[in-house]
Scaffold this active site. Structure first.
Site, PDB file in Angstrom:
ATOM      1  N   LYS A 126      51.258  71.651  21.761  1.00  0.00           N
ATOM      2  CA  LYS A 126      52.209  72.729  22.025  1.00  0.00           C
ATOM      3  C   LYS A 126      53.139  72.327  23.167  1.00  0.00           C
ATOM      4  O   LYS A 126      54.348  72.465  23.089  1.00  0.00           O
ATOM      5  CB  LYS A 126      51.428  73.999  22.372  1.00  0.00           C
TER       6      LYS A 126
ATOM      7  N   GLU B 288      45.955  63.563  27.626  1.00  0.00           N
ATOM      8  CA  GLU B 288      45.089  62.914  26.630  1.00  0.00           C
ATOM      9  C   GLU B 288      45.871  62.639  25.348  1.00  0.00           C
ATOM     10  O   GLU B 288      45.799  61.554  24.765  1.00  0.00           O
ATOM     11  CB  GLU B 288      43.883  63.825  26.294  1.00  0.00           C
TER      12      GLU B 288
ATOM     13  N   GLY C 284      47.138  77.984  22.372  1.00  0.00           N
ATOM     14  CA  GLY C 284      46.588  76.755  21.783  1.00  0.00           C
ATOM     15  C   GLY C 284      45.303  77.006  21.009  1.00  0.00           C
ATOM     16  O   GLY C 284      45.119  76.506  19.902  1.00  0.00           O
ATOM     17  N   ARG C 285      44.396  77.797  21.572  1.00  0.00           N
ATOM     18  CA  ARG C 285      43.097  78.004  20.922  1.00  0.00           C
ATOM     19  C   ARG C 285      43.180  78.990  19.762  1.00  0.00           C
ATOM     20  O   ARG C 285      42.177  79.244  19.096  1.00  0.00           O
ATOM     21  CB  ARG C 285      42.061  78.425  21.963  1.00  0.00           C
TER      22      ARG C 285
ATOM     23  N   GLU D 276      37.452  79.792  27.073  1.00  0.00           N
ATOM     24  CA  GLU D 276      38.774  79.657  27.702  1.00  0.00           C
ATOM     25  C   GLU D 276      39.456  81.031  27.783  1.00  0.00           C
ATOM     26  O   GLU D 276      40.304  81.262  28.637  1.00  0.00           O
ATOM     27  CB  GLU D 276      39.648  78.676  26.906  1.00  0.00           C
TER      28      GLU D 276
ATOM     29  N   HIS E  22      14.558  72.536  15.111  1.00  0.00           N
ATOM     30  CA  HIS E  22      13.730  71.416  15.575  1.00  0.00           C
ATOM     31  C   HIS E  22      14.160  70.956  16.961  1.00  0.00           C
ATOM     32  O   HIS E  22      13.889  69.822  17.359  1.00  0.00           O
ATOM     33  CB  HIS E  22      13.795  70.276  14.566  1.00  0.00           C
TER      34      HIS E  22
ATOM     35  N   LYS F 127      43.243  69.017  36.427  1.00  0.00           N
ATOM     36  CA  LYS F 127      44.377  68.196  35.974  1.00  0.00           C
ATOM     37  C   LYS F 127      45.159  67.670  37.174  1.00  0.00           C
ATOM     38  O   LYS F 127      45.540  66.508  37.239  1.00  0.00           O
ATOM     39  CB  LYS F 127      45.344  69.030  35.119  1.00  0.00           C
TER      40      LYS F 127
HETATM   41  O1  F6P Z   1      42.637  73.010  27.822  1.00  0.00           O
HETATM   42  C1  F6P Z   1      43.884  73.523  28.108  1.00  0.00           C
HETATM   43  C2  F6P Z   1      44.777  73.558  26.888  1.00  0.00           C
HETATM   44  O2  F6P Z   1      45.991  74.092  27.277  1.00  0.00           O
HETATM   45  C3  F6P Z   1      44.203  74.315  25.699  1.00  0.00           C
HETATM   46  O3  F6P Z   1      44.342  75.686  25.823  1.00  0.00           O
HETATM   47  C4  F6P Z   1      44.973  73.717  24.579  1.00  0.00           C
HETATM   48  O4  F6P Z   1      44.381  73.986  23.333  1.00  0.00           O
HETATM   49  C5  F6P Z   1      44.925  72.262  24.964  1.00  0.00           C
HETATM   50  O5  F6P Z   1      45.018  72.256  26.375  1.00  0.00           O
HETATM   51  C6  F6P Z   1      45.990  71.396  24.359  1.00  0.00           C
HETATM   52  O6  F6P Z   1      47.274  71.796  24.751  1.00  0.00           O
HETATM   53  P1  F6P Z   1      48.565  71.237  24.033  1.00  0.00           P
HETATM   54  O7  F6P Z   1      48.557  71.716  22.611  1.00  0.00           O
HETATM   55  O8  F6P Z   1      49.729  71.774  24.811  1.00  0.00           O
HETATM   56  O9  F6P Z   1      48.523  69.738  24.080  1.00  0.00           O
END
Ligand code: F6P
Length: 553
Positions: free
Chosen positions: A206, A212, A267-268, A353, A384, A512
């Site tokens: 987003k 990452e 995002g979630r 979150e 188990h 971060k």
């Molecule tokens: O963990 C923080 C967060 O903003 C999540 O809410 C989101 O799903 C994830 O990082 C990835 O964010 P983006 O889609 O902006 O890369």
């Protein structure tokens, strides 16, 4: 509950808890032969059984009163109608617009969001069709066979979990990969298995700034250019899903390959948008839309059904009952369904979150527990592993058991045994086994009295351990959409009652920030004099070992 735990609804429940606490569910079932009918709700192909909980009808009435005090009805309408309920980011929360299957407009700042939603959905349809048919070609004229989703958090877990869930509907000629980790090991192994000529990368972010995702996207881009020897290949092998058009285009995504996201999609909560593109490619857009239909049906149920018959509302209230009155600190999600194996991880993000917060919307510290620790895994493995603790441990862990009655394959005998285990666990946890039952059982097996005495306390089960059971005919895209929307709304209701903003996530920012500083420091072997002694000590040892490794190689 709202702002604090002193209001009338909260107090009434505290008193009621004293009445409920000594009761055993075994007796509640014995006393009321209609308990299952009284405490279960059917909705389309779903059955939600909440009778194995430490509740009476009065409990629900009091919990519903708590929801009323928190103005749940007004808050539901505020969300669905596009009001800016994400107050710290001044944003609407409209994942429900992504699956709004009515013809009704939804306005944010006087602008109808629905034409944009439909435009991107049509773009997804066109794109997924040409990938599936093989008519879209890479730079060397070959059709795509490998689809790689690069993202993290909701931009990874959503499509990854959904693809596992709906795998029986996926095109077997396409292979799907998910790269999310900052640890280069993951992308290293993934790229090693791919043929660059037939690989399509979907960068899902987003923000298009998440470190990452960005490093993985750059590594993939570099690999593709090197392998194909063609700097233009990126335009044909990369698409992106993002709200940050400028950054995506700066990366090399051509405008036609950019799928728009909006700031009102968290995002979630974004699986319903083009974040689900890899899923749409796998199962086809018709089935993707069936999933949206299912979610929309659950949205309508949630928005219009009286709360006593409303599945997400009842689920949420029962969760509050255990978290705030029984002091349950965690909540387990246990699917008896291999296809839902990633659901616990997915819900861990959505729930934790959203409701892992310690201040109310007004910024006041709460004086009660908020979102529980969400955990779990598929039931047959859990039996188990951690079920010992669920049956005889000292923690109270409310849980959801989920199971489909039909399997997506011919191994029906497996499903019969799976269903038997699903039923057995709920019953065992609720009933338990009394000392007298243990004694009789051991006696019947011929054990001597002394040994029986020694064994009894080890082999008895207190029972009275709560669970919800959710069954469905089979895990179709529609049912899957319903299940996810059900959980999203449960989390929303709990956030409202706890007075939280469930739609920001400031808690991820500090780490971060510090990682940014440390990443810069780790570029050389100079001494550092900042940080606490632990961080500094670890950092210096890391620097030294990295240096030694460099010198040795
Ligand atoms: O963990 C923080 C967060 O903003 C999540 O809410 C989101 O799903 C994830 O990082 C990835 O964010 P983006 O889609 O902006 O890369």
């Amino acid at each position: 509950m709202g702002k604090n735990s002193c209001n009338a609804g909260w107090k009434a429940l505290k008193n009621h808890y004293r009445q409920i606490e000594p009761l055993h569910m075994r007796d509640l079932f014995n006393d009321n032969p209609c308990r299952f009918d009284d405490f279960s709700i059917r909705f389309e192909g779903l059955l939600f059984d909440f009778s194995k909980n430490r509740i009476l009808d009065q409990t629900l009435q009091l919990l519903i009163e708590l929801a009323r005090e928190a103005q749940l009805g007004e808050q539901i309408e505020a969300m669905f109608s596009g009001q800016k309920i994400n107050t710290t980011e001044n944003r609407a929360v409209l994942h429900t617009a992504l699956r709004n299957r009515s013809n009704q407009s939804i306005f944010v700042d006087g602008h109808d969001v629905m034409p944009g939603v439909k435009r991107v959905r049509n773009q997804m349809r066109r794109f997924s069709e040409v990938v599936r048919s093989g008519s879209l070609k890479g730079s060397s004229g070959k059709s795509f066979k490998h689809i790689v989703n690069i993202g993290i958090g909701g931009s990874d877990l959503g499509p990854r979990m959904a693809l596992a869930a709906l795998e029986p509907f996926a095109d077997p000629d396409l292979t799907h990969w998910f790269v999310s980790s900052l640890d280069g090991t993951q992308i290293h192994h993934t790229l090693n298995k791919l043929d660059p000529q037939t690989t399509l990368f979907i960068v899902v972010s987003k923000s298009f700034t998440t470190s990452e995702t960005m490093i993985n996207a750059r590594t993939a881009k570099q690999w593709l250019e090197q392998q194909l020897g063609d700097p233009q290949a990126v335009a044909k092998h990369f698409v992106a899903v993002s709200a940050n058009r400028a950054a995506a285009e700066g990366f090399g995504i051509v405008p036609d390959n950019l799928f728009e996201l909006w700031d009102w999609v968290g995002g979630r909560y974004s699986l319903w948008s083009a974040v689900g593109l890899s899923l749409a490619i796998a199962i086809g857009m018709d089935r993707f839309e069936q999933m949206l239909d299912g979610a929309y049906a659950m949205d309508c149920h949630f928005r219009t059904t009286a709360w006593r018959e409303n599945i997400p509302v009842i689920m949420a209230l029962i969760g509050i009952w255990y978290a705030n009155f029984f002091n349950a600190e965690s909540y387990a999600i246990i699917p008896y369904d291999h296809n839902l194996r990633l659901l616990p991880s997915y819900l861990q993000q959505v729930d934790m979150e959203s409701n892992g917060k310690g201040v109310t919307k007004l910024g006041e510290p709460v004086d009660y527990s908020t979102g529980p620790i969400i955990w779990g895994q598929v039931g047959s493995h859990g039996q188990h592993a951690f079920f010992q603790l669920l049956h005889q441990g000292t923690h109270i862990v409310p849980r959801d058991f989920l199971c489909g009655v039909q399997s997506p394959h011919d191994h029906q005998e497996h499903r019969r045994l799976l269903l038997a285990n699903f039923l057995a666990q709920g019953e065992a946890l609720m009933r338990g086994k009394t000392a007298e039952e243990v004694r009789q059982e051991l006696q019947a097996g011929g054990m001597d009295a002394e040994e029986i005495k020694r064994r009894i306390s080890h082999q008895q089960f207190t029972g009275n351990r709560p669970s919800n059971s959710i069954i469905y005919h089979s895990l179709t895209p529609r049912v899957f959409g319903q299940l996810l929307a059900m959980y999203e709304h449960r989390i929303f209701v709990q956030g409202v009652i706890w007075g939280l903003n469930s739609f920001d996530q400031w808690g991820v920012e500090l780490g971060k920030q510090l990682a940014g500083v440390l990443a810069r420091e780790l570029t050389d072997d100079r001494m550092v004099d900042s940080h606490d002694s632990s961080t500094r000590g670890l950092e210096m040892q890391i620097k030294q070992w990295r240096q030694e490794h460099l010198t040795a190689s």
